[in-house]
Motif scaffolding. Sequence first.
Motif, PDB file in Angstrom:
ATOM      1  N   THR A  30       0.787  -1.129   0.009  1.00  0.00           N
ATOM      2  CA  THR A  30      -0.051  -0.120   0.161  1.00  0.00           C
ATOM      3  C   THR A  30       0.759   1.263   0.064  1.00  0.00           C
ATOM      4  O   THR A  30       0.385   2.379  -0.112  1.00  0.00           O
ATOM      5  CB  THR A  30      -0.917  -0.075   1.146  1.00  0.00           C
ATOM      6  OG1 THR A  30      -2.028   0.723   0.899  1.00  0.00           O
ATOM      7  CG2 THR A  30      -0.243   0.241   2.697  1.00  0.00           C
ATOM      8  N   CYS A  68       2.631   9.035   5.485  1.00  0.00           N
ATOM      9  CA  CYS A  68       1.088   9.345   5.068  1.00  0.00           C
ATOM     10  C   CYS A  68       0.249   8.377   6.045  1.00  0.00           C
ATOM     11  O   CYS A  68      -0.988   8.432   6.198  1.00  0.00           O
ATOM     12  CB  CYS A  68       1.087   8.836   3.564  1.00  0.00           C
ATOM     13  SG  CYS A  68       1.053   7.009   3.311  1.00  0.00           S
ATOM     14  N   PHE A  69       0.879   7.559   6.627  1.00  0.00           N
ATOM     15  CA  PHE A  69       0.145   6.522   7.794  1.00  0.00           C
ATOM     16  C   PHE A  69      -0.672   5.520   7.174  1.00  0.00           C
ATOM     17  O   PHE A  69      -1.448   4.939   7.674  1.00  0.00           O
ATOM     18  CB  PHE A  69      -0.593   7.281   8.751  1.00  0.00           C
ATOM     19  CG  PHE A  69       0.243   8.319   9.515  1.00  0.00           C
ATOM     20  CD1 PHE A  69       0.868   7.778  10.634  1.00  0.00           C
ATOM     21  CD2 PHE A  69       0.139   9.875   9.230  1.00  0.00           C
ATOM     22  CE1 PHE A  69       1.581   8.771  11.507  1.00  0.00           C
ATOM     23  CE2 PHE A  69       1.073  10.319  10.093  1.00  0.00           C
ATOM     24  CZ  PHE A  69       1.616   9.967  11.127  1.00  0.00           C
ATOM     25  N   ALA A  70      -0.559   5.632   5.712  1.00  0.00           N
ATOM     26  CA  ALA A  70      -1.151   4.331   5.101  1.00  0.00           C
ATOM     27  C   ALA A  70      -0.955   2.881   5.621  1.00  0.00           C
ATOM     28  O   ALA A  70      -1.609   2.007   6.035  1.00  0.00           O
ATOM     29  CB  ALA A  70      -0.910   4.255   3.651  1.00  0.00           C
ATOM     30  N   ASP A  73      -2.218   2.403   9.120  1.00  0.00           N
ATOM     31  CA  ASP A  73      -3.823   2.141   9.286  1.00  0.00           C
ATOM     32  C   ASP A  73      -3.873   0.888   8.701  1.00  0.00           C
ATOM     33  O   ASP A  73      -5.163   0.016   9.206  1.00  0.00           O
ATOM     34  CB  ASP A  73      -4.328   3.083   8.436  1.00  0.00           C
ATOM     35  CG  ASP A  73      -5.329   3.990   9.442  1.00  0.00           C
ATOM     36  OD1 ASP A  73      -5.025   4.352  10.730  1.00  0.00           O
ATOM     37  OD2 ASP A  73      -6.451   4.385   8.939  1.00  0.00           O
ATOM     38  N   ARG A  74      -3.145   0.441   7.816  1.00  0.00           N
ATOM     39  CA  ARG A  74      -3.738  -0.713   7.145  1.00  0.00           C
ATOM     40  C   ARG A  74      -3.032  -2.206   7.567  1.00  0.00           C
ATOM     41  O   ARG A  74      -3.327  -3.284   7.131  1.00  0.00           O
ATOM     42  CB  ARG A  74      -3.550  -0.682   5.454  1.00  0.00           C
ATOM     43  CG  ARG A  74      -4.458   0.187   4.964  1.00  0.00           C
ATOM     44  CD  ARG A  74      -4.124   0.973   3.479  1.00  0.00           C
ATOM     45  NE  ARG A  74      -5.047   2.148   3.245  1.00  0.00           N
ATOM     46  CZ  ARG A  74      -4.831   2.814   2.370  1.00  0.00           C
ATOM     47  NH1 ARG A  74      -3.814   2.813   1.536  1.00  0.00           N
ATOM     48  NH2 ARG A  74      -5.626   3.843   2.213  1.00  0.00           N
TER      49      ARG A  74
ATOM     50  N   CYS B 152      -3.912  12.117   2.800  1.00  0.00           N
ATOM     51  CA  CYS B 152      -3.448  11.115   3.953  1.00  0.00           C
ATOM     52  C   CYS B 152      -3.861  11.694   5.450  1.00  0.00           C
ATOM     53  O   CYS B 152      -4.284  11.051   6.273  1.00  0.00           O
ATOM     54  CB  CYS B 152      -2.058  10.858   3.863  1.00  0.00           C
ATOM     55  SG  CYS B 152      -0.922  12.244   3.600  1.00  0.00           S
ATOM     56  N   ARG B 156      -6.109   9.746   8.795  1.00  0.00           N
ATOM     57  CA  ARG B 156      -4.975   8.884   9.563  1.00  0.00           C
ATOM     58  C   ARG B 156      -3.913   9.376  10.370  1.00  0.00           C
ATOM     59  O   ARG B 156      -3.639  10.573  10.118  1.00  0.00           O
ATOM     60  CB  ARG B 156      -4.377   8.013   8.157  1.00  0.00           C
ATOM     61  CG  ARG B 156      -5.181   7.099   7.300  1.00  0.00           C
ATOM     62  CD  ARG B 156      -4.249   6.175   6.519  1.00  0.00           C
ATOM     63  NE  ARG B 156      -3.568   6.956   5.554  1.00  0.00           N
ATOM     64  CZ  ARG B 156      -3.997   7.075   4.107  1.00  0.00           C
ATOM     65  NH1 ARG B 156      -4.821   6.560   3.746  1.00  0.00           N
ATOM     66  NH2 ARG B 156      -3.156   7.796   3.438  1.00  0.00           N
ATOM     67  N   SER B 158      -6.251   6.535  11.952  1.00  0.00           N
ATOM     68  CA  SER B 158      -7.811   6.790  12.136  1.00  0.00           C
ATOM     69  C   SER B 158      -8.080   6.585  13.607  1.00  0.00           C
ATOM     70  O   SER B 158      -8.980   7.063  14.330  1.00  0.00           O
ATOM     71  CB  SER B 158      -8.673   5.835  11.203  1.00  0.00           C
ATOM     72  OG  SER B 158      -8.188   4.415  11.431  1.00  0.00           O
ATOM     73  N   GLU B 167     -11.049   4.294   5.052  1.00  0.00           N
ATOM     74  CA  GLU B 167     -11.248   3.552   3.857  1.00  0.00           C
ATOM     75  C   GLU B 167     -12.136   3.910   2.924  1.00  0.00           C
ATOM     76  O   GLU B 167     -12.537   3.715   1.544  1.00  0.00           O
ATOM     77  CB  GLU B 167     -11.036   2.136   3.959  1.00  0.00           C
ATOM     78  CG  GLU B 167      -9.780   1.675   4.653  1.00  0.00           C
ATOM     79  CD  GLU B 167      -8.449   2.127   3.980  1.00  0.00           C
ATOM     80  OE1 GLU B 167      -8.383   2.428   3.023  1.00  0.00           O
ATOM     81  OE2 GLU B 167      -7.502   2.224   4.699  1.00  0.00           O
ATOM     82  N   CYS B 192      -1.823   9.184  -0.726  1.00  0.00           N
ATOM     83  CA  CYS B 192      -0.989  10.583  -0.359  1.00  0.00           C
ATOM     84  C   CYS B 192      -0.738  11.079  -1.873  1.00  0.00           C
ATOM     85  O   CYS B 192      -0.377  10.516  -2.673  1.00  0.00           O
ATOM     86  CB  CYS B 192       0.242  10.090   0.241  1.00  0.00           C
ATOM     87  SG  CYS B 192       1.424  11.465   0.593  1.00  0.00           S
TER      88      CYS B 192
END
Lengths: 130, 262
Positions: A30, A68-70, A73-74, B152, B156, B158, B167, B192
């Motif tokens: 991701t 971006c903290f993706a 979070d995921r 982003c 987040r 979250s 999401e 992002c």
Amino acid sequence: MAGSVTREDLEAMSGVNVLKCMRCGKCSATCPSYENMEYHPHEFVYMVERGEIDKLLASKSIYTCLSCFACVDRCPRQVEPAVLIEAVRNAAERRQSGNHMAENDVPKIYDLDPDLPQQAIVSGFRKYRK
Amino acid sequence: MTYSYFPGCTLKNKATDLDHYARISAEALGFTLEEIPEWQCCGGVYPMAQDEIVTRLSSVRALKAAEDRNQNLVTLCSACHNVIKQVNNDMQTNEYISSHVNNYLGKEETYHGNVQVLHYLEVLRDEVGFDELAKKVVNPLKGKKIGAYYGCLLLRPSRVLQMDNPENPQIMEDFICAIGAEPVIYAQRNECCGGYLTMEDKSIPERRAAAIKQNALDSGADMLITACPLCLYNLTRNGGEAVPVKYFTELLAEALGLKEGE
């Protein structure tokens, strides 16, 4: 290199427990910076676990995480790879002459691009130097 | 209702539109943004390390200023929102950080996270209400197909921000409906833009922006809205001109009839 950085240092700084990782690779899948990284988020986690920290400290990958903290979070295991990457970056920048960007670089960047928002400059300062 | 307001560095410089339209729209909707005195820049990015104390101080000073006035703190820039909300959470939940910050501040009164940090969009949703907002719209933006660009920092992490489903968010889509336009859902809306890497390597935001805009275009959007000056910059500079990018507050002011005659 004086004062090597240990796995324990990075775990204390980040609060991340690398043993929680189950190697699913979702963080790297991701990651919007994936193609720009020599070591990817999941690799940071297992390389810190194995103590291969000098390679990470010397890698440009620590400056291409977007925070971006993706991945945070995921991650199905709440490992928070971006927080670990930030700890490696902090460890690199806290060393003497460890700054990645000099103050004098900023006016040059700004002259080339006067539309650059202040937010980019302060964020760059926070991320690239101590 | 009156809120303490933290505009942040960019809203005083490159993003004055984001700030201006938010303030005049607030008055029209019945709430006031009271800028806290002598605020300091939040730093733009949340300091993730447990032992980063100094980089958290400006956020805590802003929060303390709001607490001293018995007000909640409203932010508008996605980055300020992200940093201050996460630092506020640290002050509530992390004893190490909270005690070190309070020692550093050296005040008789300490701060423990009692202020609520609200993004302007949260004020619209939770305090004003999108139904009430819709009733005050005099110039509905009919026929406009607008893609919400969350990026982003708005959503987040979250677990801490608790603003919306990270999401499948809907706060900006509900906002778009309230001002009379049609929201366009597209996959890249919460990915992002390339952020601050534009300081060092433009190729990353270039690639990200192109992917985001192409996805929005393919999904039928003729405009994107954002709350973040850096997203606006990265998306405007890169990825072509087919999809213009605006601050959501500008469209809000337009829908409320506040833009004409300026």
